[in-house]
Each structure stands twice: as C-alpha cells, then as structure tokens.
Design a protein around this motif. Structure first.
Motif, mmCIF file in Angstrom:
data_model
loop_
_atom_site.group_PDB
_atom_site.id
_atom_site.type_symbol
_atom_site.label_atom_id
_atom_site.label_comp_id
_atom_site.label_asym_id
_atom_site.label_seq_id
_atom_site.Cartn_x
_atom_site.Cartn_y
_atom_site.Cartn_z
ATOM 1 N N SER A 48 29.889 56.756 51.313
ATOM 2 C CA SER A 48 31.309 56.432 51.162
ATOM 3 C C SER A 48 32.100 56.801 52.410
ATOM 4 C CB SER A 48 31.893 57.164 49.957
ATOM 5 O OG SER A 48 31.257 56.776 48.765
ATOM 6 N N PHE A 49 31.653 57.827 53.125
ATOM 7 C CA PHE A 49 32.362 58.289 54.317
ATOM 8 C C PHE A 49 32.167 57.349 55.505
ATOM 9 C CE2 PHE A 49 32.803 60.711 58.224
ATOM 10 C CZ PHE A 49 33.952 61.457 57.992
ATOM 11 N N ALA A 50 30.999 56.746 55.631
ATOM 12 C CA ALA A 50 30.609 55.992 56.829
ATOM 13 C C ALA A 50 31.573 54.843 57.119
ATOM 14 C CB ALA A 50 29.196 55.455 56.660
ATOM 15 N N ALA A 51 31.696 54.527 58.411
ATOM 16 C CA ALA A 51 32.606 53.451 58.835
ATOM 17 C C ALA A 51 32.249 53.006 60.242
ATOM 18 C CB ALA A 51 34.050 53.934 58.792
ATOM 19 N N LEU A 52 32.865 51.898 60.661
ATOM 20 C CA LEU A 52 32.838 51.461 62.050
ATOM 21 C C LEU A 52 34.221 51.706 62.643
ATOM 22 C CD1 LEU A 52 30.890 48.069 62.120
ATOM 23 C CD2 LEU A 52 30.156 50.247 63.108
ATOM 24 N N ILE A 53 34.276 52.474 63.722
ATOM 25 C CA ILE A 53 35.523 52.715 64.441
ATOM 26 C C ILE A 53 35.270 52.406 65.905
ATOM 27 C CG2 ILE A 53 37.242 54.431 65.118
ATOM 28 C CD1 ILE A 53 36.788 55.850 62.482
ATOM 29 N N ASP A 54 36.113 51.567 66.493
ATOM 30 C CA ASP A 54 35.911 51.104 67.876
ATOM 31 C C ASP A 54 34.521 50.498 68.047
ATOM 32 O OD1 ASP A 54 38.457 51.942 68.557
ATOM 33 O OD2 ASP A 54 37.785 53.883 69.310
ATOM 34 N N GLN A 55 34.071 49.783 67.011
ATOM 35 C CA GLN A 55 32.777 49.098 66.998
ATOM 36 C C GLN A 55 31.595 50.057 67.101
ATOM 37 O OE1 GLN A 55 32.877 45.784 66.285
ATOM 38 N NE2 GLN A 55 35.067 46.248 66.143
ATOM 39 N N LYS A 56 31.822 51.312 66.752
ATOM 40 C CA LYS A 56 30.746 52.305 66.768
ATOM 41 C C LYS A 56 30.595 52.909 65.380
ATOM 42 C CE LYS A 56 31.478 53.532 71.626
ATOM 43 N NZ LYS A 56 31.820 54.626 72.585
ATOM 44 N N ARG A 97 33.949 85.322 45.661
ATOM 45 C CA ARG A 97 33.437 86.607 45.167
ATOM 46 C C ARG A 97 32.675 86.473 43.849
ATOM 47 N NH1 ARG A 97 39.211 88.001 43.937
ATOM 48 N NH2 ARG A 97 39.212 89.378 45.754
ATOM 49 N N ASN A 98 32.852 85.363 43.147
ATOM 50 C CA ASN A 98 32.104 85.118 41.914
ATOM 51 C C ASN A 98 31.027 84.058 42.100
ATOM 52 O OD1 ASN A 98 33.568 86.999 40.396
ATOM 53 N ND2 ASN A 98 35.199 85.524 40.005
ATOM 54 N N GLN A 99 30.696 83.782 43.372
ATOM 55 C CA GLN A 99 29.655 82.828 43.736
ATOM 56 C C GLN A 99 30.028 81.381 43.409
ATOM 57 O OE1 GLN A 99 26.681 83.544 45.562
ATOM 58 N NE2 GLN A 99 27.977 85.348 45.848
ATOM 59 N N ASN A 100 31.313 81.111 43.220
ATOM 60 C CA ASN A 100 31.751 79.733 43.043
ATOM 61 C C ASN A 100 31.866 79.055 44.400
ATOM 62 O OD1 ASN A 100 32.245 79.741 40.126
ATOM 63 N ND2 ASN A 100 33.883 81.182 40.624
ATOM 64 N N PRO A 101 31.268 77.871 44.596
ATOM 65 C CA PRO A 101 31.382 77.174 45.884
ATOM 66 C C PRO A 101 32.818 76.740 46.145
ATOM 67 C CG PRO A 101 30.276 75.788 44.262
ATOM 68 C CD PRO A 101 30.450 77.123 43.626
ATOM 69 N N THR A 102 33.326 77.096 47.316
ATOM 70 C CA THR A 102 34.725 76.858 47.659
ATOM 71 C C THR A 102 34.814 76.204 49.028
ATOM 72 O OG1 THR A 102 35.326 78.856 46.412
ATOM 73 C CG2 THR A 102 36.975 77.967 47.932
ATOM 74 N N ASP A 103 35.450 75.038 49.094
ATOM 75 C CA ASP A 103 35.621 74.327 50.360
ATOM 76 C C ASP A 103 36.847 74.886 51.055
ATOM 77 O OD1 ASP A 103 35.747 72.568 52.475
ATOM 78 O OD2 ASP A 103 35.477 70.765 51.262
ATOM 79 N N VAL A 104 36.650 75.570 52.180
ATOM 80 C CA VAL A 104 37.739 76.297 52.828
ATOM 81 C C VAL A 104 38.361 75.535 53.999
ATOM 82 C CG1 VAL A 104 36.819 78.536 52.118
ATOM 83 C CG2 VAL A 104 36.142 77.573 54.346
ATOM 84 N N VAL A 105 37.921 74.292 54.241
ATOM 85 C CA VAL A 105 38.469 73.481 55.330
ATOM 86 C C VAL A 105 39.070 72.198 54.763
ATOM 87 C CG1 VAL A 105 37.856 72.058 57.335
ATOM 88 C CG2 VAL A 105 37.017 74.398 57.173
ATOM 89 N N LEU A 106 40.271 71.872 55.188
ATOM 90 C CA LEU A 106 40.922 70.639 54.750
ATOM 91 C C LEU A 106 40.308 69.443 55.458
ATOM 92 C CD1 LEU A 106 42.909 72.873 53.863
ATOM 93 C CD2 LEU A 106 44.780 71.286 54.391
ATOM 94 N N GLY A 107 40.169 68.336 54.744
ATOM 95 C CA GLY A 107 39.614 67.127 55.336
ATOM 96 C C GLY A 107 39.780 65.945 54.413
ATOM 97 N N PHE A 108 39.147 64.830 54.789
ATOM 98 C CA PHE A 108 39.311 63.572 54.077
ATOM 99 C C PHE A 108 37.956 63.023 53.630
ATOM 100 C CE2 PHE A 108 42.671 63.409 57.540
ATOM 101 C CZ PHE A 108 43.633 64.042 56.770
ATOM 102 N N PRO A 109 37.941 62.218 52.565
ATOM 103 C CA PRO A 109 36.669 61.716 52.038
ATOM 104 C C PRO A 109 36.120 60.502 52.766
ATOM 105 C CG PRO A 109 38.468 61.007 50.630
ATOM 106 C CD PRO A 109 39.064 61.912 51.667
ATOM 107 N N LYS A 110 36.939 59.873 53.628
ATOM 108 C CA LYS A 110 36.502 58.672 54.339
ATOM 109 C C LYS A 110 36.848 58.787 55.815
ATOM 110 C CE LYS A 110 37.018 55.603 50.335
ATOM 111 N NZ LYS A 110 35.566 55.334 50.194
#
Length: 389
Positions: free
Chosen positions: A46-54, A86-99
């Motif tokens: 879902s993330f993959a794309a063509l940008i500047d033909q690359k 601290r309770n071993q729950n996976p936590t995404d600590v960086v902001l970003g986008f899905p695509k």
C-alpha cells in the motif's frame, strides 16, 4: 541528574552486542499507551509508489526485543519506529504517513526525512566559501532551510538492505538549490539488538561546499497522535544555546542556559517554561533552537539528550558525534496532515531533536567548521537508544 552509563552502554551501541532489555519496574495499573489500537507496521504494498518516475519502497528492520523500524527511499526517511512501552505494548513513537505520496507534500515536507546538504537554516540564502559566493534557494522567509525547496528530502534515493541495516545513497547534482558540488550522500540505518537505532552519515563533494546532515523525525514517546508532548521530561546535556533573531537565525552568541527557560540540564517537563514571556520563545513560538552540547562523553560520543514519556514510560537517549542538537517543540504543527493511525498532526503533539552542526555555521567564524574541501569526507554518527522506566 541522569548519569551516563559510561563504557557499557556505549560499547553495546557501537558493537551491536546482544543485551537484555533494561529491568522493568512494576507499574501496577499504569497506562500503557494512549493509542486506541496497538501500533502496527505499515503495509509495504500500500505504501509503494512512483515519484519522479522512480520506485519508492518501504524497508523494515526488526530485532528480538520488540523493536522495528520502517524506512523509505523517498528522502531516506523513517516512516515508523515501534518500541515496547513499560507494559510491553508496541508503541509507534515516530509520526508518519501510510502512503509514499503523502510525503510528497511541499507544505509538510520534513516528517522523518534526512535533511541536507545543509540541515537547518542559512541566513539570507547566502553562502560564501573562500572567494566564491553562492545564492541558495530561499524556502523559509528570507532564509534557506534544510537544503532548499527541493533538497534531499524530496529525492528518491538508491537503497540496499542487508540483515539489520539499510543503506541509502544519492548523488546531489552541482548547484542543486544553489549548493556547490556534485555531492555523494550515504546514510545507513542500523537496528541493534539492544533497541538502539544507529544512523551513519557520509558525504563527499567534487567542490568545496557546506555539509551538515541530520534526521528530522517527529517523536511522541506516548505514541503517534497521542496528544501533547509538553509533559514529556527532557534533559539536554548543554550549558549554552544559540539565541536567534526574528527569522530564527543565530545571532552568533553562545548564551548560558542558566536561569533561563532554556535550562534543561536537569530533567524537566517540556512545557514547564514554554510559556515564559521571553523574546526567544516568542520568535520560535516555543522552542526552535540549537543547544551547544557540553561534551559529556560516552565512549567518544557526545551525550546529547534524554527524554522520558509521561504515559508509556518510554525513554529515548541520544548520543552523537555532532557538536549541537536542535530542539523543536512542534510549534508550527497545525492539523495539516493525517498520520498513519488516522490522527492529525495537532499543535505540539510531537517534538524534534536533531543532532547536527550549528544553524548558519558557514556565516559564523566562531561556530564549528562546516566547510569541506573537494574530496574531503564528511562523516558523522548519531544513536537513539530506547528503554523504559
């Protein structure tokens, strides 16, 4: 004051030796994470794309301690960084986008990316090297910011993944955004077994030029989209900072942090002094300043920063070869984009800590050197170590 773990931790960081996660305290009933759902990896297809033909792709690194990092060759950027709380729950600590296409956004171009060839600001878009003067693209009012409007953050890099590392390379053409030299850039991300992410930077140019590379990740250690970062506790190993003018260009003075809102030598909440009535905080609408590291050493690395999340207990320690670190408290975040988990980038819901040379260093003789001769190698390393308390 947190005492650096001289020797043991640094050796593990450098060698990537196996180690067990830090001993965890018993926090009965403690909140694990403010995310409504468990952090998940971004889907590569879902993330993959063509940008500047690359082709733009996603690369995933994992270790056995519950940490994973997702990287993209568009901007050689961090898309996600998942660590256990601290309770071993996976936590995404960086902001970003899905695509990938969502990063191709001129209004919000710097999420998680590498910035260069000169990260941070250069005054008036003017660069003088020896007898030569260069006019750079101005993309931040009267100044040049992070390499200009189309710097390496909008480049599709070449990528090579091997085991626990991804190496990105890019040849920045001569006079790109006005910077002199064909500049070959190499950035390598390595995920270590002890929940550390190491970033190695190298650059070399065929002309004398200004170089200063860093990563521009937006962090929230309570989790992406988890609300304000003002209650995170921050410690900066810096006795001085560089005050700025109204356009956020350093005046050239190295000013003591003692007795000011910029004193983070002892751990304190990010928001504790952020409303102080000082002109420096008014200029940046909060913190957007370079701190001069005091050379607190951990086996040859400058101990730069320590951040502790108020809700998840996640701790991030930053070590670097750089002389400074830029602290940005998310003052211009304004719900312009939607993040991976569907939340908005609301005001001060993330911070940036960017190990680097000083802003506008080429124009200040008293700042560390940032000019590299033709064929002189630029090399730097920064390490982000994650644990809990």
């Amino acid at each position: 004051m947190h005492t650096p773990k001289i020797g043991t931790l640094a050796l593990l960081l450098l060698l990537g030796a196996s180690c067990q996660p830090p001993a965890q305290k018993n926090h009965a009933g403690a909140s694990s994470t403010t995310n409504s759902t468990t952090a998940k990896l971004v889907d590569s297809s879902s993330f993959a794309a063509l940008i500047d033909q690359k082709k733009v792709s996603l690369y995933t690194l994992k270790n056995d301690q519950g940490m994973s990092v997702q990287l993209s060759n568009f901007g050689a950027r961090i898309v996600g960084l998942i660590v256990p709380d601290r309770n071993q729950n996976p936590t995404d600590v960086v902001l970003g986008f899905p695509k990938a296409e969502m990063y191709n956004n001129p209004e919000e171009p710097f999420f998680g990316t590498i910035v260069g060839p000169y990260g941070n600001r250069i005054a008036q878009g003017k660069l003088t090297i020896g007898n030569n003067s260069y006019d750079l693209v101005k993309n931040d009012g009267p100044n040049t910011l992070h390499g200009g409007a189309k710097g390496v953050h909008f480049a599709v890099w070449d990528a090579k993944q091997e085991n626990n590392s991804v190496q990105f390379t890019y040849l920045l053409p001569d006079k790109n955004e006005g910077f002199p030299g064909n500049i070959k850039l190499t950035v390598t991300y390595t995920l270590l077994p002890n929940n550390s992410l190491r970033i190695d930077y190298q650059a070399i140019s065929d002309k004398e030029t200004a170089l200063n590379l860093t990563n521009h990740a937006y962090f929230n250690l309570n989790g992406e989209g988890a609300g304000t970062i003002e209650n995170h506790t921050l410690q900066l190993f810096a006795d001085h900072y560089t005050p700025v003018d109204s356009t956020l260009i350093p005046t050239g003075i190295l000013e003591s942090v003692a007795g000011t809102a910029f004193d983070f030598r002892q751990p304190k909440a990010i928001g504790k002094s952020i409303q102080d009535n000082t002109i420096q905080l008014q200029y940046g609408k909060g913190y957007d300043h370079n701190f001069v590291l005091n050379k607190t050493q951990v086996d040859g690395y400058n101990y730069a920063a320590r951040v502790v999340a108020d809700q998840t207990g996640i701790v991030m320690d930053i070590y670097s070869k750089e002389p400074g670190i830029q602290f940005y408290s998310g003052n211009f975040m304004n719900e312009k984009v939607t993040l991976k988990n569907g939340k908005k980038d609301s005001f001060r819901t993330a911070f940036c800590l960017e190990p680097q040379n000083f802003p506008d260093a080429p124009n200040h003789k008293n700042f560390p050197n940032s000019i590299y001769k033709a064929n002189q190698l630029y090399s730097s390393t920064s390490i982000y170590h994650f644990s809990v308390e």
